[in-house]
Design a protein around this motif. Structure first.
Motif, PDB file in Angstrom:
ATOM      1  N   TYR A 230      15.203   9.932 -16.267  1.00 34.38           N
ATOM      2  CA  TYR A 230      15.271  10.085 -15.126  1.00 34.38           C
ATOM      3  C   TYR A 230      16.234   9.446 -14.237  1.00 34.38           C
ATOM      4  O   TYR A 230      16.405   8.034 -14.332  1.00 34.38           O
ATOM      5  CB  TYR A 230      13.645  10.095 -14.504  1.00 34.38           C
ATOM      6  N   ASP A 231      16.683   9.754 -13.140  1.00 33.95           N
ATOM      7  CA  ASP A 231      17.597   9.219 -12.437  1.00 33.95           C
ATOM      8  C   ASP A 231      16.702   8.223 -11.566  1.00 33.95           C
ATOM      9  O   ASP A 231      15.977   8.502 -10.808  1.00 33.95           O
ATOM     10  CB  ASP A 231      18.466  10.205 -11.446  1.00 33.95           C
ATOM     11  N   PRO A 232      17.343   6.917 -11.211  1.00 39.56           N
ATOM     12  CA  PRO A 232      16.353   6.060 -10.560  1.00 39.56           C
ATOM     13  C   PRO A 232      16.060   6.266  -9.141  1.00 39.56           C
ATOM     14  O   PRO A 232      15.152   6.130  -8.450  1.00 39.56           O
ATOM     15  CB  PRO A 232      17.119   4.656 -10.627  1.00 39.56           C
TER      16      PRO A 232
ATOM     17  N   PHE B   6      15.721   9.531  -8.158  1.00 44.66           N
ATOM     18  CA  PHE B   6      14.640  10.529  -8.292  1.00 44.66           C
ATOM     19  C   PHE B   6      13.189   9.861  -8.271  1.00 44.66           C
ATOM     20  O   PHE B   6      12.261  10.164  -7.781  1.00 44.66           O
ATOM     21  CB  PHE B   6      14.913  11.483  -9.345  1.00 44.66           C
ATOM     22  N   VAL B   7      13.143   9.114  -9.120  1.00 42.61           N
ATOM     23  CA  VAL B   7      12.009   8.200  -9.303  1.00 42.61           C
ATOM     24  C   VAL B   7      11.435   7.605  -8.095  1.00 42.61           C
ATOM     25  O   VAL B   7      10.261   7.590  -7.750  1.00 42.61           O
ATOM     26  CB  VAL B   7      12.194   7.040 -10.564  1.00 42.61           C
ATOM     27  N   ALA B   8      12.490   7.134  -7.443  1.00 42.99           N
ATOM     28  CA  ALA B   8      12.055   6.435  -6.243  1.00 42.99           C
ATOM     29  C   ALA B   8      11.609   7.328  -5.187  1.00 42.99           C
ATOM     30  O   ALA B   8      10.490   7.197  -4.336  1.00 42.99           O
ATOM     31  CB  ALA B   8      13.429   5.596  -5.585  1.00 42.99           C
ATOM     32  N   MET B   9      12.057   8.585  -5.135  1.00 47.38           N
ATOM     33  CA  MET B   9      11.693   9.801  -4.091  1.00 47.38           C
ATOM     34  C   MET B   9      10.407   9.989  -4.305  1.00 47.38           C
ATOM     35  O   MET B   9       9.706  10.466  -3.528  1.00 47.38           O
ATOM     36  CB  MET B   9      12.682  10.868  -4.265  1.00 47.38           C
ATOM     37  N   ILE B  10       9.964  10.176  -5.750  1.00 53.18           N
ATOM     38  CA  ILE B  10       8.716  10.411  -6.180  1.00 53.18           C
ATOM     39  C   ILE B  10       7.746   9.473  -5.895  1.00 53.18           C
ATOM     40  O   ILE B  10       6.732  10.002  -5.464  1.00 53.18           O
ATOM     41  CB  ILE B  10       8.599  10.829  -7.687  1.00 53.18           C
ATOM     42  N   LYS B  11       7.869   8.223  -6.180  1.00 47.60           N
ATOM     43  CA  LYS B  11       6.949   7.210  -5.569  1.00 47.60           C
ATOM     44  C   LYS B  11       6.735   7.285  -4.166  1.00 47.60           C
ATOM     45  O   LYS B  11       5.714   7.131  -3.603  1.00 47.60           O
ATOM     46  CB  LYS B  11       7.567   5.859  -6.385  1.00 47.60           C
ATOM     47  N   LYS B  12       8.056   7.329  -3.442  1.00 50.95           N
ATOM     48  CA  LYS B  12       7.700   7.429  -1.994  1.00 50.95           C
ATOM     49  C   LYS B  12       6.720   8.623  -1.467  1.00 50.95           C
ATOM     50  O   LYS B  12       5.908   8.428  -0.630  1.00 50.95           O
ATOM     51  CB  LYS B  12       8.885   7.706  -1.223  1.00 50.95           C
ATOM     52  N   ALA B  13       7.023   9.848  -2.214  1.00 50.50           N
ATOM     53  CA  ALA B  13       5.909  10.878  -1.920  1.00 50.50           C
ATOM     54  C   ALA B  13       4.640  10.548  -2.208  1.00 50.50           C
ATOM     55  O   ALA B  13       3.753  11.376  -1.290  1.00 50.50           O
ATOM     56  CB  ALA B  13       6.720  12.329  -2.758  1.00 50.50           C
ATOM     57  N   GLN B  14       4.289   9.872  -3.063  1.00 43.44           N
ATOM     58  CA  GLN B  14       3.051   9.678  -3.791  1.00 43.44           C
ATOM     59  C   GLN B  14       2.286   8.875  -2.644  1.00 43.44           C
ATOM     60  O   GLN B  14       1.229   8.764  -2.684  1.00 43.44           O
ATOM     61  CB  GLN B  14       3.005   9.083  -4.904  1.00 43.44           C
ATOM     62  N   LYS B  15       3.026   8.150  -1.669  1.00 41.54           N
ATOM     63  CA  LYS B  15       2.518   7.109  -0.900  1.00 41.54           C
ATOM     64  C   LYS B  15       2.212   8.025   0.505  1.00 41.54           C
ATOM     65  O   LYS B  15       1.572   7.361   1.400  1.00 41.54           O
ATOM     66  CB  LYS B  15       3.395   5.967  -0.380  1.00 41.54           C
ATOM     67  N   GLY B  16       2.596   9.283   0.398  1.00 43.92           N
ATOM     68  CA  GLY B  16       2.245  10.064   1.520  1.00 43.92           C
ATOM     69  C   GLY B  16       0.755  10.489   1.742  1.00 43.92           C
ATOM     70  O   GLY B  16      -0.001   9.805   1.129  1.00 43.92           O
TER      71      GLY B  16
END
Length: 64
Positions: free
Chosen positions: A33-35, A37-47
């Motif tokens: 995975y592109d870092p 992309f991973v950062a975007m998913i982690k940010k979304a999980q904090k929503g």
């Protein structure tokens, strides 16, 4: 044994780490995975999230 997670900042550092691991006969695993992309998913999980009662799925969504 212990798992190490390293974050090389450029291709040269990555190549050096892989070369060291190869010389020491240590297996290396990279993430597919592109870092970014991973950062975007982690940010979304904090929503925000909504808790849904499984016994009243439609009523708990407050679609009024």
């Amino acid at each position: 044994m212990t798992t190490l997670i390293m974050h090389p900042e450029n291709k040269e550092q990555l190549a050096a780490l892989k070369a060291i691991a190869k010389a020491l006969k240590i297996s290396v695993e990279t993430s597919p995975y592109d870092p970014k992309f991973v950062a975007m998913i982690k940010k979304a999980q904090k929503g925000t999230s909504v808790e849904v009662n499984p016994n009243d799925v439609w009523g708990s969504l407050n679609l009024k």
